[in-house]
Write a protein that holds these residues in place. Structure first.
Motif, PDB file in Angstrom:
ATOM      1  N   ILE A  40      90.279  16.980  40.619  1.00 42.00           N
ATOM      2  CA  ILE A  40      89.236  16.688  41.616  1.00 42.00           C
ATOM      3  C   ILE A  40      87.764  17.803  41.682  1.00 42.00           C
ATOM      4  CG2 ILE A  40      90.166  14.943  42.809  1.00 42.00           C
ATOM      5  CD1 ILE A  40      89.410  17.602  45.587  1.00 42.00           C
ATOM      6  N   ASN A  41      86.960  17.297  41.517  1.00 38.38           N
ATOM      7  CA  ASN A  41      85.314  18.056  41.561  1.00 38.38           C
ATOM      8  C   ASN A  41      84.829  18.556  43.255  1.00 38.38           C
ATOM      9  OD1 ASN A  41      83.605  19.677  40.718  1.00 38.38           O
ATOM     10  ND2 ASN A  41      81.821  18.512  40.175  1.00 38.38           N
ATOM     11  N   PRO A  42      85.363  19.419  43.420  1.00 36.61           N
ATOM     12  CA  PRO A  42      84.558  19.462  45.020  1.00 36.61           C
ATOM     13  C   PRO A  42      83.473  19.419  45.266  1.00 36.61           C
ATOM     14  CG  PRO A  42      86.789  20.852  45.171  1.00 36.61           C
ATOM     15  CD  PRO A  42      86.343  20.036  43.481  1.00 36.61           C
ATOM     16  N   MET A  43      82.598  18.532  45.962  1.00 34.93           N
ATOM     17  CA  MET A  43      81.405  18.956  46.292  1.00 34.93           C
ATOM     18  C   MET A  43      80.528  18.425  47.436  1.00 34.93           C
ATOM     19  SD  MET A  43      77.882  16.166  44.228  1.00 34.93           S
ATOM     20  CE  MET A  43      78.558  17.057  42.743  1.00 34.93           C
ATOM     21  N   HIS A  44      79.712  19.577  47.912  1.00 30.97           N
ATOM     22  CA  HIS A  44      78.732  19.301  48.457  1.00 30.97           C
ATOM     23  C   HIS A  44      77.370  18.920  48.145  1.00 30.97           C
ATOM     24  CE1 HIS A  44      76.072  21.308  51.897  1.00 30.97           C
ATOM     25  NE2 HIS A  44      76.842  21.045  52.565  1.00 30.97           N
ATOM     26  N   TYR A  45      77.087  17.973  49.183  1.00 29.34           N
ATOM     27  CA  TYR A  45      76.082  17.138  49.129  1.00 29.34           C
ATOM     28  C   TYR A  45      75.196  17.811  48.572  1.00 29.34           C
ATOM     29  CZ  TYR A  45      73.436  17.890  53.611  1.00 29.34           C
ATOM     30  OH  TYR A  45      72.999  18.382  54.304  1.00 29.34           O
ATOM     31  N   SER A  46      74.452  18.685  48.851  1.00 29.44           N
ATOM     32  CA  SER A  46      73.703  20.171  48.719  1.00 29.44           C
ATOM     33  C   SER A  46      73.444  20.585  46.961  1.00 29.44           C
ATOM     34  CB  SER A  46      73.475  20.748  49.731  1.00 29.44           C
ATOM     35  OG  SER A  46      74.109  22.023  49.296  1.00 29.44           O
ATOM     36  N   GLN A  47      74.724  20.173  46.444  1.00 26.67           N
ATOM     37  CA  GLN A  47      74.860  19.914  44.727  1.00 26.67           C
ATOM     38  C   GLN A  47      74.982  18.834  44.056  1.00 26.67           C
ATOM     39  OE1 GLN A  47      79.164  21.982  45.160  1.00 26.67           O
ATOM     40  NE2 GLN A  47      78.536  23.526  44.805  1.00 26.67           N
TER      41      GLN A  47
END
Length: 226
Positions: free
Chosen positions: A140-147
């Motif tokens: 998976i590719n973790p992502m925070h919405y700011s990214q």
């Protein structure tokens, strides 16, 4: 190498680090094309579908928007077995969490049962916690919405809309309010008077509106008999 587990605790920590809201403020089918596209495609993964008329309306709306993906590599996509897709690409992390429990832009399932069995044996030896995404996903590719590549653009558009709506004198008004608050001891009478006017306006506006409607009705009735 440590494994990032992008659950709600991880997500909120990322938000706190950069002092922004815990969840994305654009998490709406009306505010973000990627959120809409992700939610719409999940019907192919067994999730309840958006109403067909609403889905068509939203698709028509977003296709005209400059944020709609222009090439396939930018588009949100699902791939794999039509009855059980195992690849989710360019997803909104907010939608991914609501559906799968992880904030990620890409999620890829194991190829088959053999790979799952081997992965589980390895995770068991490592003592991996149950919330470790590797129990269910190959990668998976973790992502925070700011990214998210759309976040900055949406934020800029949102700020531009606010500036357009606010009157030109708003900065001056805010400066005056700040000055009064800073010097309230010298000008407490002005502040008290202004507060009294605001309170009286709030209290008596409904009564004045009712009185106006009553008088209007009274005069209309009177005119009928004159």
């Amino acid at each position: 190498m440590s494994i990032i587990i992008p659950d709600i605790e991880w997500y909120e920590r990322q938000s706190q680090k950069i002092n922004i809201t815990p969840r994305c403020p654009f998490s709406s089918v009306e505010r973000c094309p990627r959120y809409y596209q992700s939610l719409s495609l999940l019907k192919d993964a067994g999730t309840t579908a958006i109403d067909s008329k609403e889905d068509k309306r939203l698709l028509k709306y977003w296709e005209k928007n400059d944020l709609w993906p222009k090439i396939n590599e930018q588009a949100t996509a699902i791939a794999g077995n039509p009855n059980n897709p195992g690849h989710f690409w360019n997803f909104c992390p907010e939608v991914a969490f609501d559906r799968f429990g992880y904030f990620a832009s890409d999620l890829n399932a194991y190829a088959d049962e053999l790979y799952i069995e081997l992965a589980h044996e390895k995770l068991g030896r490592e003592g991996a916690p149950s919330k470790d995404w590797r129990w269910a996903w190959s990668s998976i590719n973790p992502m925070h919405y700011s990214q998210c590549p759309l976040y900055s653009v949406l934020m800029h558009k949102s700020e531009a809309e606010v500036k357009h709506i606010l009157p030109e004198k708003a900065p001056e008004l805010l400066q005056n309010i700040a000055w009064l608050l800073k010097n309230w001891k010298r000008h407490w009478l002005i502040i008290v008077f202004a507060a009294a006017v605001i309170i009286l306006t709030i209290l008596f506006t409904p009564f004045l509106n009712w009185l106006k409607q009553y008088l209007d009705s009274f005069f209309r009735l009177t005119n009928r008999f004159t």
